[in-house]
Write an enzyme that holds these catalytic residues in place. Structure first.
Site, PDB file in Angstrom:
ATOM      1  N   LYS A  58       0.887  -1.387   0.022  1.00  0.00           N
ATOM      2  CA  LYS A  58      -0.125  -0.271  -0.225  1.00  0.00           C
ATOM      3  C   LYS A  58       0.826   1.472   0.036  1.00  0.00           C
ATOM      4  CE  LYS A  58      -2.389  -2.435  -0.565  1.00  0.00           C
ATOM      5  NZ  LYS A  58      -2.531  -4.137  -0.267  1.00  0.00           N
ATOM      6  N   GLY A 122       8.573 -21.515  15.530  1.00  0.00           N
ATOM      7  CA  GLY A 122       8.094 -22.661  17.178  1.00  0.00           C
ATOM      8  C   GLY A 122       7.847 -24.410  16.479  1.00  0.00           C
ATOM      9  N   VAL A 190      -4.917 -11.273  -6.699  1.00  0.00           N
ATOM     10  CA  VAL A 190      -4.331 -10.402  -6.049  1.00  0.00           C
ATOM     11  C   VAL A 190      -3.314  -8.881  -6.285  1.00  0.00           C
ATOM     12  CG1 VAL A 190      -4.854  -8.883  -4.137  1.00  0.00           C
ATOM     13  CG2 VAL A 190      -6.207 -11.060  -4.640  1.00  0.00           C
ATOM     14  N   VAL A 277       1.845 -16.564  -8.484  1.00  0.00           N
ATOM     15  CA  VAL A 277       0.723 -17.203  -8.608  1.00  0.00           C
ATOM     16  C   VAL A 277      -0.292 -17.945  -7.304  1.00  0.00           C
ATOM     17  CG1 VAL A 277       1.788 -18.150 -10.387  1.00  0.00           C
ATOM     18  CG2 VAL A 277       2.294 -19.050  -8.542  1.00  0.00           C
ATOM     19  N   ARG A 279      -0.726 -18.569  -3.075  1.00  0.00           N
ATOM     20  CA  ARG A 279      -0.058 -18.422  -1.743  1.00  0.00           C
ATOM     21  C   ARG A 279       0.080 -19.770  -1.250  1.00  0.00           C
ATOM     22  NH1 ARG A 279       2.765 -14.554   0.703  1.00  0.00           N
ATOM     23  NH2 ARG A 279       2.515 -14.968   2.315  1.00  0.00           N
ATOM     24  N   HIS A 451     -23.528  14.548   2.285  1.00  0.00           N
ATOM     25  CA  HIS A 451     -23.071  15.114   0.993  1.00  0.00           C
ATOM     26  C   HIS A 451     -22.452  16.187   1.106  1.00  0.00           C
ATOM     27  CE1 HIS A 451     -24.175  16.387  -3.122  1.00  0.00           C
ATOM     28  NE2 HIS A 451     -23.825  17.909  -2.928  1.00  0.00           N
TER      29      HIS A 451
HETATM   30  P1  NAD Z   1      -4.005 -15.421  -6.104  1.00  0.00           P
HETATM   31  O1  NAD Z   1      -5.352 -17.072  -5.936  1.00  0.00           O
HETATM   32  O2  NAD Z   1      -4.939 -14.381  -6.140  1.00  0.00           O
HETATM   33  O3  NAD Z   1      -3.872 -15.168  -8.290  1.00  0.00           O
HETATM   34  C1  NAD Z   1      -3.227 -15.675  -8.572  1.00  0.00           C
HETATM   35  C2  NAD Z   1      -3.397 -16.001  -9.970  1.00  0.00           C
HETATM   36  O4  NAD Z   1      -2.283 -17.128 -10.853  1.00  0.00           O
HETATM   37  C3  NAD Z   1      -4.505 -16.839 -10.298  1.00  0.00           C
HETATM   38  O5  NAD Z   1      -5.126 -16.064 -10.796  1.00  0.00           O
HETATM   39  C4  NAD Z   1      -4.071 -18.250 -11.255  1.00  0.00           C
HETATM   40  O6  NAD Z   1      -5.090 -18.616 -12.319  1.00  0.00           O
HETATM   41  C5  NAD Z   1      -2.769 -17.577 -11.698  1.00  0.00           C
HETATM   42  N1  NAD Z   1      -1.937 -18.759 -12.180  1.00  0.00           N
HETATM   43  C6  NAD Z   1      -1.168 -20.053 -10.934  1.00  0.00           C
HETATM   44  N2  NAD Z   1      -0.464 -20.682 -11.754  1.00  0.00           N
HETATM   45  C7  NAD Z   1      -0.298 -19.658 -13.231  1.00  0.00           C
HETATM   46  C8  NAD Z   1       0.564 -19.779 -14.194  1.00  0.00           C
HETATM   47  N3  NAD Z   1       1.850 -20.765 -13.735  1.00  0.00           N
HETATM   48  N4  NAD Z   1       0.913 -19.326 -15.357  1.00  0.00           N
HETATM   49  C9  NAD Z   1      -0.046 -18.377 -15.081  1.00  0.00           C
HETATM   50  N5  NAD Z   1      -0.916 -18.014 -13.861  1.00  0.00           N
HETATM   51  C10 NAD Z   1      -1.061 -18.660 -13.688  1.00  0.00           C
HETATM   52  O7  NAD Z   1      -3.074 -15.170  -5.206  1.00  0.00           O
HETATM   53  P2  NAD Z   1      -2.100 -14.203  -4.695  1.00  0.00           P
HETATM   54  O8  NAD Z   1      -1.969 -13.075  -6.080  1.00  0.00           O
HETATM   55  O9  NAD Z   1      -0.910 -14.864  -5.500  1.00  0.00           O
HETATM   56  O10 NAD Z   1      -1.877 -13.753  -4.187  1.00  0.00           O
HETATM   57  C11 NAD Z   1      -1.841 -15.251  -2.674  1.00  0.00           C
HETATM   58  C12 NAD Z   1      -3.003 -13.830  -1.931  1.00  0.00           C
HETATM   59  O11 NAD Z   1      -2.577 -13.255  -1.009  1.00  0.00           O
HETATM   60  C13 NAD Z   1      -4.441 -14.459  -1.965  1.00  0.00           C
HETATM   61  O12 NAD Z   1      -4.995 -15.320  -1.467  1.00  0.00           O
HETATM   62  C14 NAD Z   1      -4.815 -13.143  -1.431  1.00  0.00           C
HETATM   63  O13 NAD Z   1      -5.591 -13.242  -1.631  1.00  0.00           O
HETATM   64  C15 NAD Z   1      -3.546 -12.374  -0.874  1.00  0.00           C
HETATM   65  N6  NAD Z   1      -3.702 -11.600  -0.415  1.00  0.00           N
HETATM   66  C16 NAD Z   1      -4.683  -9.964  -0.431  1.00  0.00           C
HETATM   67  C17 NAD Z   1      -4.283  -9.035  -0.718  1.00  0.00           C
HETATM   68  C18 NAD Z   1      -5.450  -8.016  -0.940  1.00  0.00           C
HETATM   69  O14 NAD Z   1      -6.646  -8.415   0.006  1.00  0.00           O
HETATM   70  N7  NAD Z   1      -5.787  -6.697  -1.858  1.00  0.00           N
HETATM   71  C19 NAD Z   1      -3.250  -8.068  -1.274  1.00  0.00           C
HETATM   72  C20 NAD Z   1      -2.515  -8.989  -1.457  1.00  0.00           C
HETATM   73  C21 NAD Z   1      -2.625 -10.473  -0.878  1.00  0.00           C
END
Ligand code: NAD
Length: 474
Positions: A58, A122, A190, A277, A279, A451
């Site tokens: 952020k 841990g 995300v 891709v 977590r 408003h």
């Molecule tokens: P994500 O699951 O949001 O997106 C990963 C994307 O990678 C998916 O669309 C998937 O289809 C794609 N993908 C997977 N393998 C691939 C490949 N070999 N080639 C091309 N595309 C591929 O995961 P993220 O963006 O890594 O985020 C991880 C976690 O962290 C999420 O669970 C998310 O909720 C959390 N997160 C949240 C926030 C937020 O709340 N703003 C911000 C960052 C992360």
């Protein structure tokens, strides 16, 4: 110091540190174990969220948005700056300062709440004991209750192994010290969209390779479509859907990525590649196998709806258990578990967990999408209001996006609220509160909104469900 506590929390991310604070508030003698180290090798509380996740991203999103505004928006306000320059190292240092302040802040909160902070890794062993290992050796502590809040880690893919030089994960992507000319991102989730946006605004030419062919499949379809158009057409992100990465090869200064889509095989070279891709739960070696701590089919710690694991007196919360990997969901579970240990009636409402994607415009939602309402055979109605018809939004130069509301057609109860637009991350709280109170759209329609505010778009969307929005043609 005695090695016996009432509660030991393993993990000091948003799930664990919050659980520890709530336990201490409730009068428990509490310890929190964490092994995170900052860039200088010093213990740093706060887990992924504070150290290399929500907070630093952020900070950079905010800095880069200011650059974007100076480059492309100031002129329309009558402000001319001439060519602006960006000191990336200073920008990264500001981000590091924010992280350092906040992680130290948790240390302060631990002290104030008399929580014992134990640095090391841990591991749960027999009889509700935790073995803590650090470079000084191993020490064993015990407690009446244990809370495992061990979090998650980036998924690694063999076709693009992170080398922390040319190929980085979310942590490395927050420390790039010069704007890459061409940046590749694997995954349009995300993290991919947020970090792709940061470097795009700072001047990189960004290509995002996404394996599946739907853009943001969990987001309401209408909003996802508008967001995709904005990110690609207006902001210039090159998002390739249905593009599966098949390999990568690094040379001295660039990485060549091969991918396959419906048109065949392709290669593209980048100066940096971010792998985002997804977590996975960080549950490897967290318990002595002899204890039989049950994991589910996705390697997460198996818990019931009250976060109880298969071992009596051992609880688990946050990214390491079922549910979305979101900091606020973990914190909520942490508080609830502490209260349950104290014999209180706590509850976790997983149906009202808000989601936010911090792109520009932001995307935020709670509850079900219109597609889910259809799939579930619900008799539903919808309403929407565009930010282009909201005075405050126009005053801010924000013309895109909308608020969309989905309600039960028979009872008017709100089932889902979806926002694409300015400050969506803040606006969604009203919807979460409304849903938490099982409110109807009529409840929001009858609530006076200040408003001129962006929140009037929420009010108007609620009115629109009933065909009586005031500032758009219904
Ligand atoms: P994500 O699951 O949001 O997106 C990963 C994307 O990678 C998916 O669309 C998937 O289809 C794609 N993908 C997977 N393998 C691939 C490949 N070999 N080639 C091309 N595309 C591929 O995961 P993220 O963006 O890594 O985020 C991880 C976690 O962290 C999420 O669970 C998310 O909720 C959390 N997160 C949240 C926030 C937020 O709340 N703003 C911000 C960052 C992360």
């Amino acid at each position: 110091m005695s090695n016996k506590f009432d509660v030991i929390v393993v993990g000091a991310g948003p799930a664990g540190y919050v659980a520890a604070i709530r336990c201490a508030q409730l009068g428990f003698n509490t310890a929190c174990v964490d092994d995170w180290q900052d860039k200088e090798g010093k213990p740093s509380l706060g887990g992924t969220c504070l150290n290399v996740g929500c907070i630093p991203s952020k900070a950079l999103l905010d800095s880069s948005e200011k650059v974007e505004q100076a480059n492309h928006e100031f002129a329309s306000h009558g402000i001319s700056t001439g060519k602006i320059s960006v000191d990336i190292e200073k920008m990264i240092a500001r981000k590091d300062d924010i992280v350092s302040n906040l992680t130290k802040g948790i240390g302060g909160l631990f002290k104030a709440n008399k929580i014992t902070s134990l640095h090391g890794r841990g591991k749960l062993i027999a009889n509700k004991q935790i073995e803590v290992t650090n470079d000084k050796g191993t020490e064993v502590y015990s407690a009446d209750n244990i809370i495992l809040a061990v979090g998650s880690e980036p998924i690694a893919i063999p076709v693009a192994e992170v080398d922390n030089n040319l190929i980085v994960d979310n942590a490395g992507a927050l420390d790039i010290n010069a704007v890459p000319k061409k940046l590749g991102v694997i995954g349009a989730g995300v993290i991919g969209l947020e970090l792709g946006s940061v470097w795009n605004r700072l001047g990189s030419q960004v290509t995002i390779l996404e394996a599946i062919d739907t853009f943001l499949p969990t987001v309401d379809k209408q909003l996802a479509r508008e967001a995709q158009r904005t990110f690609t057409k207006t902001q210039g992100l090159d998002i390739k859907l249905g593009a599966r990465v098949t390999g990568s090869k690094t040379s001295k200064k660039s990485v060549k990525v091969s991918y396959a889509d419906k048109d065949g095989d392709h290669t593209e070279s980048f100066d940096k590649l971010i792998v985002a891709v997804g977590r996975r739960p960080k549950t490897n070696d967290i318990a002595d196998p002899a204890l039989g701590l049950k994991l589910d089919e996705r390697g997460r710690i198996d818990v019931d709806d009250s976060c109880r694991t298969s071992i009596d007196g051992v609880w688990a919360v946050g990214d390491a258990v079922k549910g979305p990997m979101l900091a606020h969901k973990g914190s909520e579970e942490g508080v609830a578990v502490a209260e349950m240990i104290a014999g209180q009636h706590a509850h976790i409402n997983h149906d009202t967990v808000p989601w936010v994607i911090y792109t520009h415009p932001e995307i935020a939602w709670v509850g079900i999408t219109e597609e889910q309402a259809k799939e579930q055979g619900i008799n539903y109605k919808t309403g929407f209001f565009p930010f282009a018809a909201n005075g405050r939004s126009l005053a801010m130069n924000e013309k895109g996006g909308r608020v969309k509301m989905i309600a039960d057609a028979d009872t008017d109860r709100i089932l889902g609220v979806h926002i694409l637009g300015p400050s969506a991350s803040e606006l969604i709280s009203e919807a979460v509160l409304a849903m938490e109170y099982s409110a109807s759209t009529e409840d929001i329609a009858r609530t006076i909104h200040g408003h001129p505010t962006l929140s009037e778009a929420m009010h108007e969307a609620a009115l629109s469900v009933d065909g009586r929005a005031l500032h758009k043609v219904n």
